[in-house]
Scaffold this active site. Structure first.
Site, PDB file in Angstrom:
ATOM      1  N   HIS A 199     -11.944  -0.559  -5.159  1.00 50.94           N
ATOM      2  CA  HIS A 199     -12.784  -1.120  -3.387  1.00 50.94           C
ATOM      3  C   HIS A 199     -14.206  -1.532  -3.719  1.00 50.94           C
ATOM      4  O   HIS A 199     -14.679  -2.236  -2.728  1.00 50.94           O
ATOM      5  CB  HIS A 199     -12.845   0.490  -2.481  1.00 50.94           C
ATOM      6  CG  HIS A 199     -11.798   0.570  -1.698  1.00 50.94           C
ATOM      7  ND1 HIS A 199     -10.807   1.358  -2.268  1.00 50.94           N
ATOM      8  CD2 HIS A 199     -10.750   0.089  -0.906  1.00 50.94           C
ATOM      9  CE1 HIS A 199      -9.401   1.746  -2.113  1.00 50.94           C
ATOM     10  NE2 HIS A 199      -9.163   0.709  -0.899  1.00 50.94           N
ATOM     11  N   GLU A 441       2.581   1.364   1.946  1.00 49.22           N
ATOM     12  CA  GLU A 441       1.592   1.021   1.446  1.00 49.22           C
ATOM     13  C   GLU A 441       2.270   2.073   0.050  1.00 49.22           C
ATOM     14  O   GLU A 441       1.589   1.983  -1.576  1.00 49.22           O
ATOM     15  CB  GLU A 441      -0.069   0.523   1.272  1.00 49.22           C
ATOM     16  CG  GLU A 441      -0.484   1.869   1.555  1.00 49.22           C
ATOM     17  CD  GLU A 441      -1.998   2.202   2.055  1.00 49.22           C
ATOM     18  OE1 GLU A 441      -2.811   0.990   1.636  1.00 49.22           O
ATOM     19  OE2 GLU A 441      -2.593   2.509   3.369  1.00 49.22           O
ATOM     20  N   ASP A 465      -2.403  -0.457  -3.157  1.00 48.90           N
ATOM     21  CA  ASP A 465      -2.007   0.663  -2.858  1.00 48.90           C
ATOM     22  C   ASP A 465      -0.234   0.149  -3.665  1.00 48.90           C
ATOM     23  O   ASP A 465      -0.436   1.310  -4.339  1.00 48.90           O
ATOM     24  CB  ASP A 465      -2.436   1.687  -2.438  1.00 48.90           C
ATOM     25  CG  ASP A 465      -3.782   1.909  -1.810  1.00 48.90           C
ATOM     26  OD1 ASP A 465      -3.852   2.272  -3.112  1.00 48.90           O
ATOM     27  OD2 ASP A 465      -3.841   2.150  -0.890  1.00 48.90           O
ATOM     28  N   CYS A 512      -2.524  -7.133   3.350  1.00 46.45           N
ATOM     29  CA  CYS A 512      -3.543  -7.257   3.811  1.00 46.45           C
ATOM     30  C   CYS A 512      -3.828  -7.180   2.925  1.00 46.45           C
ATOM     31  O   CYS A 512      -5.697  -6.421   2.724  1.00 46.45           O
ATOM     32  CB  CYS A 512      -3.635  -6.658   5.254  1.00 46.45           C
ATOM     33  SG  CYS A 512      -3.400  -4.719   4.992  1.00 46.45           S
TER      34      CYS A 512
HETATM   35  C1  PEP Z   1      -4.195  -1.902   0.104  1.00 44.18           C
HETATM   36  O1  PEP Z   1      -3.579  -1.302  -0.014  1.00 44.18           O
HETATM   37  O2  PEP Z   1      -3.573  -3.173  -0.256  1.00 44.18           O
HETATM   38  C2  PEP Z   1      -4.545  -1.707   1.197  1.00 44.18           C
HETATM   39  C3  PEP Z   1      -5.258  -3.133   1.726  1.00 44.18           C
HETATM   40  O3  PEP Z   1      -6.072  -0.704   1.610  1.00 44.18           O
HETATM   41  P1  PEP Z   1      -6.954  -0.488   0.759  1.00 44.18           P
HETATM   42  O4  PEP Z   1      -7.773  -1.938  -0.026  1.00 44.18           O
HETATM   43  O5  PEP Z   1      -8.014  -0.794   1.498  1.00 44.18           O
HETATM   44  O6  PEP Z   1      -6.163   0.402  -0.128  1.00 44.18           O
HETATM   45 MG    MG Z   2      -4.384   0.927   0.954  1.00 39.97          MG
END
Ligand code: PEP
Ligand code: MG
Length: 575
Positions: A199, A441, A465, A512
């Protein structure tokens, strides 16, 4: 001599600037730029803390029993001496007055400068005094934390000479720290730790400036004020580059600028493939202030608002319903009537609520994270759901639930949503209608996608994920980053099946995860039938360019062959 360090490329482009080291310490340190009119107060705060530690050590000295070993008394003397040493005090003051660092940051920066000097000392006794210095600094840091009124979060700004470019180098930065630097002047970032889809890396990418993570030794090799080139495309950092290398990179920088200018012309071009398929390009945001960047890039909505960033770094004092409602409402109004997908809080794993609360769990990514955490704190979750429903009275809100896997989680989530609605009705408070979606995910969710389609209005695939959990690779761990592969056939097949199931049921599916914003993946995703992409605003135009050149119909059989191959990456650049 130029030194090159290799890491993981995170955000594209070239930055050339002077290094600002963000040192780590055992005590959590907040890195803030203070306003010029706060300098005196900050120096005074530091003086008070230092004075308190001197008094504390003197008291300890007085109260020592007579029979303690002489070394202990001597040790306290050394500590007192270090505390009053001009090299330390003047140095720290300089970081505050010249660079406008807050006292804690100034203290750890000076500590870093001095520990290097200690390391280079020939005399073993003196070399070992480094540990004393670290202990003394830690004492002052603790005092600063205990006594200090909170330092107001001034809009971070670095004080630098006219035209000087600064780049930031740290061993590790938390996502919250990174967010903090979002409005600052740094032109690039380097961290020793972190994977490509950690992140911290995601926030760095959203800032649209060159960044390299997982550079392992960078914070050891780079020194304060070294000249650095950060090559965010190749994942390379060059320390003290020769004039010829500098010139070469300055040229690359200018070329990238020109390319940006060219892409900017696509902003108002509809995202249509050559065979006329309309593609939805949405923005990923971390806070309501990000909506102008989304609009600027031509996004037609927000596909992922990571609401957890509103909750992070607040020392346990979470935002109440009103504060959340105002934040969501600002995001909704900021998008001028376009849909805004707000994901419910996804904390845990590499997004702790509070940096100070270290996870005590061995496998936090497999632990109480995302919806699991929300369902374990129903009062908190209801507060968020009420705030979301209230914001929906001001525009199109889509609520997205992270990391679902079980039917029971789906049931509980939907029940709580109904309960939140009933609570608002009972209060007579205005609220709106929301679409509710699930993130896919976890492999378990992808494999039972039809169950999700029965309960939800839309799906959003979190490929970051999905890759982590399919391949059992910690996405934030640079030591296994070479195995983290969204193009593994297992990941692609889960993704393809999810897209196909959504299409068969006529329900929207978005991707996403970071994959959606990678232009190298655009054709593959189109070929798999994806028609909705959500990514950092900075990625929208490069992805749109790929879309404009693609024929979705022709790509379908090729994409099928890619996901069935043993090594999809090898086929990606064909046909
Ligand atoms: C993902 O896991 O692809 C996602 C968009 O959520 P995050 O990256 O915030 O875990
Ligand atoms: Mg995620």
């Amino acid at each position: 001599m130029t030194i090159a360090i290799h890491g993981l490329p995170v955000a594209r482009g070239i930055a050339i600037g002077r290094a600002v080291m963000v040192a780590s310490s055992r005590v959590e340190v907040v890195h803030d730029f203070i306003e010029p009119d706060q300098v005196e107060a900050e120096v005074a705060r530091l003086r008070t803390a230092r004075g308190a530690v001197v008094a504390e050590l003197q008291r300890m000295q007085r109260e020592l029993p007579k029979d303690v070993p002489a070394e202990l008394t001597a040790l306290l003397d050394v500590h007192l001496m270090l505390l009053q040493d001009e090299l330390i005090t003047a140095g720290v003051r300089q970081w505050i007055t010249e660079r406008h660092y807050n006292a804690e940051w100034a203290l750890v920066s000076q500590l870093e400068v001095l520990t290097r000097q200690f390391d280079e000392m020939e005399d073993e006794y003196l070399r070992e005094r480094k540990a004393d210095l670290e202990q003394v600094v830690e004492r002052v840091l603790r005092r600063l934390k205990g006594l200090a009124p909170p330092v107001p979060l001034a809009a971070p700004r670095a004080v630098r000479a006219e035209g000087e470019v600064l780049v930031l180098v740290a061993h590790e930065l938390s996502p919250a720290d990174m967010l903090q630097f979002k409005k600052s002047v740094f032109a690039g970032f380097v961290t020793d730790l972190g994977g490509k889809t950690s992140h911290t890396a995601i926030v760095a990418r959203s800032m649209d400036i060159p960044a390299v993570v997982g550079a392992r030794v960078a914070s050891d090799l780079v020194r304060q004020d070294d000249l650095l080139i950060i090559d965010g495309d190749a994942g390379v950092i060059l320390i003290d580059p020769s004039p010829i290398i500098r010139e070469e990179y300055a040229y690359k920088q200018r070329q990238a600028e020109l390319e940006r200018g060219r892409l900017a012309r696509l902003k108002h071009t509809p995202a249509l493939t050559l065979d006329g398929e309309r593609i939805e390009l949405l923005a990923n945001i971390e806070q309501p202030d990000d909506t102008p960047a989304a609009l600027d890039a031509g996004a037609v909505g927000v596909g992922l608002f990571r609401s957890e960033f509103l909750f992070m770094g607040r020392e346990g004092k979470l935002p109440d319903e009103e504060e959340q409602y105002q934040a969501y409402r600002r995001a909704v109004e900021g998008m001028h009537g376009m849909p805004v997908t707000i994901r419910t809080i996804d904390v845990g794993a590499d997004k702790p609520l509070d940096d100070r609360r270290e996870s005590t769990h061995l496998n936090p990514a497999l632990g109480l994270r995302a919806i699991r955490w929300s369902l374990s704190e129903p009062a908190m979750f209801l507060t968020q759901l009420r705030a979301l429903l209230r914001a929906a009275a001001h525009g199109q809100v889509h609520v997205l639930i992270p990391m679902l896997a079980h039917a029971s989680e789906i049931r509980q989530t939907l029940e709580l949503l109904a309960q939140a609605r009933a609570q608002l009705d009972a209060r007579g408070q205005v609220h709106g209608v929301v679409q509710v979606g699930a993130m896919i995910e976890v492999p378990a969710a992808a494999l039972t996608v039809n169950m999700f389609l029965r309960h939800f209005d839309f799906l959003s695939v979190g490929t970051n994920d999905l890759t982590q959990y399919t391949l059992a690779i910690d996405r934030a761990d640079e030591s296994v980053a070479h195995l983290y592969d969204p193009l593994h056939p297992a990941v692609l097949q889960l993704l393809a099946a999810t897209i196909a199931a959504g299409r068969a049921q006529g329900k929207p599916v978005t991707v996403c995860g970071e994959m959606a914003g990678d232009p190298a993946m655009t054709r593959l995703l189109l070929g798999l039938g994806l028609r909705s992409f959500s990514m950092h605003p900075a990625q929208i135009l490069p992805v749109k360019q790929e879309i404009l050149r693609a024929d979705a119909g022709k790509l379908a059989p090729w994409a099928q062959a890619v996901i069935e191959s043993d090594e999809p990456a090898a086929l990606l650049t064909e046909p």
